[in-house]
Design an enzyme around this catalytic site. Structure first.
Site, PDB file in Angstrom:
ATOM      1  N   SER A 105       3.126   1.348  -8.846  1.00 27.64           N
ATOM      2  CA  SER A 105       1.845   1.178  -9.540  1.00 27.64           C
ATOM      3  C   SER A 105       2.031   0.936 -11.045  1.00 27.64           C
ATOM      4  O   SER A 105       3.057   1.306 -11.627  1.00 27.64           O
ATOM      5  CB  SER A 105       0.985   2.431  -9.371  1.00 27.64           C
ATOM      6  OG  SER A 105       0.782   2.701  -8.008  1.00 27.64           O
TER       7      SER A 105
HETATM    8  N1  SAH Z   1       3.341   5.770  -5.501  1.00 28.76           N
HETATM    9  C1  SAH Z   1       4.347   4.729  -5.397  1.00 28.76           C
HETATM   10  C2  SAH Z   1       3.794   3.323  -5.233  1.00 28.76           C
HETATM   11  C3  SAH Z   1       3.060   3.169  -3.979  1.00 28.76           C
HETATM   12  S1  SAH Z   1       2.933   1.567  -3.292  1.00 28.76           S
HETATM   13  C4  SAH Z   1       5.357   4.775  -6.534  1.00 28.76           C
HETATM   14  O1  SAH Z   1       5.266   5.635  -7.429  1.00 28.76           O
HETATM   15  O2  SAH Z   1       6.289   3.961  -6.492  1.00 28.76           O
HETATM   16  C5  SAH Z   1       2.237   2.089  -1.756  1.00 28.76           C
HETATM   17  C6  SAH Z   1       3.249   2.644  -0.781  1.00 28.76           C
HETATM   18  O3  SAH Z   1       2.506   3.127   0.341  1.00 28.76           O
HETATM   19  C7  SAH Z   1       4.209   1.601  -0.216  1.00 28.76           C
HETATM   20  O4  SAH Z   1       5.530   2.020  -0.470  1.00 28.76           O
HETATM   21  C8  SAH Z   1       3.906   1.581   1.272  1.00 28.76           C
HETATM   22  O5  SAH Z   1       5.047   1.371   2.087  1.00 28.76           O
HETATM   23  C9  SAH Z   1       3.320   2.964   1.495  1.00 28.76           C
HETATM   24  N2  SAH Z   1       2.454   3.139   2.674  1.00 28.76           N
HETATM   25  C10 SAH Z   1       1.560   2.284   3.217  1.00 28.76           C
HETATM   26  N3  SAH Z   1       0.967   2.845   4.297  1.00 28.76           N
HETATM   27  C11 SAH Z   1       1.517   4.096   4.447  1.00 28.76           C
HETATM   28  C12 SAH Z   1       1.326   5.163   5.378  1.00 28.76           C
HETATM   29  N4  SAH Z   1       0.467   5.075   6.399  1.00 28.76           N
HETATM   30  N5  SAH Z   1       2.055   6.283   5.215  1.00 28.76           N
HETATM   31  C13 SAH Z   1       2.946   6.405   4.176  1.00 28.76           C
HETATM   32  N6  SAH Z   1       3.167   5.431   3.290  1.00 28.76           N
HETATM   33  C14 SAH Z   1       2.472   4.281   3.406  1.00 28.76           C
END
Ligand code: SAH
Length: 227
Positions: free
Chosen positions: A62
């Site tokens: 993000s």
């Molecule tokens: N907070 C993160 C960025 C998140 S991007 C950071 O600091 O880097 C969103 C993430 O959510 C992605 O890595 C994606 O793979 C994950 N994601 C999507 N659906 C998900 C689910 N059902 N359970 C866990 N993770 C998920």
């Protein structure tokens, strides 16, 4: 000070000026836990641009202003048990670990962050980053579908979702404590998403507040988008 650290300092100063960062604990965590420490090598030089950056595997970390805004909106306190859905590279979780479990208070008073990631290579990256930068005793990375939450360690004082969901996943509501706060982007796969703050009152009643338009990668899994 190296170039990355200097640029990060300026970005944090800008976020304070823009009022994206407001409270001292959230500001300190942003200073203490710079994004470049968690990025893949090729993204490091862009770390202090206030935008999402690629992590590989089609996922992104993000933008700093978004992490600042979400951490403020969560009303985090020392001692909180927090669940994050979407660990990515582990950076956001580490900033929260710094807020709820600062090193200068006794261990028994520290909170904890559980962060879930559905992509196994990213869960591994997040785990390595968390260990390497000294957050291993404050942040636990779990590989799995976070739309189901993590009942084992529930209920949580705070829940944040860092991928856009079609609606609030019912297991997350169940796993939120009374007087708890959840921050979650809700909306379509790419556009028209809103950041929603859900409050659960002492009797379990829910109120929703729209904090504004956002753009996140989609939440997948049982209560995610079918993509
Ligand atoms: N907070 C993160 C960025 C998140 S991007 C950071 O600091 O880097 C969103 C993430 O959510 C992605 O890595 C994606 O793979 C994950 N994601 C999507 N659906 C998900 C689910 N059902 N359970 C866990 N993770 C998920």
């Amino acid at each position: 000070m190296n170039r990355n650290a200097e640029a990060w300092g300026s970005l944090v100063a800008n976020l304070i000026e823009q009022k994206a960062l407001r409270t001292s604990r959230v500001i300190n965590a942003m200073r203490q836990v710079p994004r470049f420490l968690f990025l893949p090598e090729r993204s490091v030089e862009y770390s202090s641009i206030d935008a999402p950056l690629p992590l590989g595997l089609g996922q992104t970390v993000s933008a700093p202003h978004m992490v600042a805004m979400m951490n403020e909106a969560l009303e985090l306190e020392v001692g909180h048990q927090v669940l994050e859905v979407g660990a990515g590279c582990g950076w956001h979780a580490a900033t929260i670990g710094e807020i709820v479990a600062p090193k200068d208070i006794p261990r028994s008073e520290r909170g904890h962050v559980y962060t879930m990631e559905v992509v196994s290579d990213l869960a591994q990256l997040a785990r390595e980053n968390i260990m390497r930068h000294g957050f291993g005793d404050r942040v636990t990375v779990i590989h799995g579908d976070g739309s189901l939450g993590h009942a084992d360690k529930s209920p949580y004082n705070r829940i944040l979702v860092t991928a856009a969901a079609p609606d609030v996943p019912p297991p997350l509501v169940k796993q939120l404590k009374s007087d708890g706060v959840m921050v979650i982007p809700i909306g379509n796969v790419h556009l028209f998403q809103s950041l929603i703050r859900v409050r659960k009152d002492a009797k379990g009643g829910l109120t929703r507040e729209n904090l504004g338009g956002v753009a996140f990668v989609p939440l997948v899994g049982r209560f995610g988008h079918n993509i």
